[in-house]
Design an enzyme around this catalytic site. Sequence first.
Site, short mmCIF file in Angstrom:
data_model
loop_
_atom_site.label_atom_id
_atom_site.label_comp_id
_atom_site.label_asym_id
_atom_site.label_seq_id
_atom_site.Cartn_x
_atom_site.Cartn_y
_atom_site.Cartn_z
N SER A 49 0.80 -1.23 0.00
CA SER A 49 0.00 0.00 0.00
C SER A 49 0.83 1.28 0.00
O SER A 49 0.31 2.34 -0.33
CB SER A 49 -0.95 0.02 1.20
OG SER A 49 -0.24 0.22 2.40
N LYS A 90 0.47 4.87 6.80
CA LYS A 90 -0.19 5.63 5.74
C LYS A 90 0.33 7.07 5.79
O LYS A 90 1.02 7.47 6.71
CB LYS A 90 -1.72 5.65 5.91
CG LYS A 90 -2.36 4.28 5.95
CD LYS A 90 -2.27 3.55 4.64
CE LYS A 90 -2.87 2.14 4.79
NZ LYS A 90 -2.49 1.26 3.73
#
Length: 192
Positions: A49, A90
Site C-alpha cells: 500500500s 499511511k
Amino acid sequence: MREPKKSGSGKKLWRRGIWRIIQTAAIVLVLTFIVREFMFTNYIVYGQSMLPTIKDGERIIVNKIGYELTEPDRFDLIIFHADEDSDYIKRIIGLPGDELYYEADTLYVNGESVEEDFLETISVNGSDVFTDDFTLENLTDEHTVPEGHVFVLGDNRKNSVDSRQIGFIPTDEIVGRANITFWPPQNIRFID
C-alpha cells in the site's frame, strides 16, 4: 609468610559480581523499555500500500518523541492503530478542519489544488487514473475532517486500505512518524 584467605571472601566476591550483573541487566531492560515505549520503535511493513515509498518487508524506525504532543503535518508518514490487532502505515492527507476532495487525479484541500510530489504516476490495468475521484462527504458523510482526527491514504492508491474504507483516524491512535528505513541494508534511507 602469607596469611591464609578467609573462606567467606570468595563467596562475597562471587555474590557481588552476580549482583552487579543483575543491576546492569535491570538498567538495560528499563532503558530499552523507555526507548521503545516513549522514543523510538521499529516496524516491519507488510503489503504494497505504500509503494514506491516503502516496499513490502522493509523495516522502519518510528519516531514517537513528542508526536502525541504536536499537531501532525500534512504528508507525514504515520503508524497508527487500525484495530486491536493491526497497525498501519499511511500518509496524512487531511488535517482537522480540512475540506478535501479528489478530482481528475488532483488533490484539493480547502478549494486549492495541492501537489503530491511523492506519488509516481503509473498505469494500472490500462487506466492512467491513479486516485479515483471522491469527496469527504461521499465517503464519510462529513464536510470536513473532524477535530482530533486525520484523513490518511496509502501512496499506492489502487492497492491501499485507508481512510476511504476505514474512515478518519483519531490522533490519539497515532503511534508516531516513520523516519528511517533500515532493512534491508541497501535500502537504508531517511523517509520524506
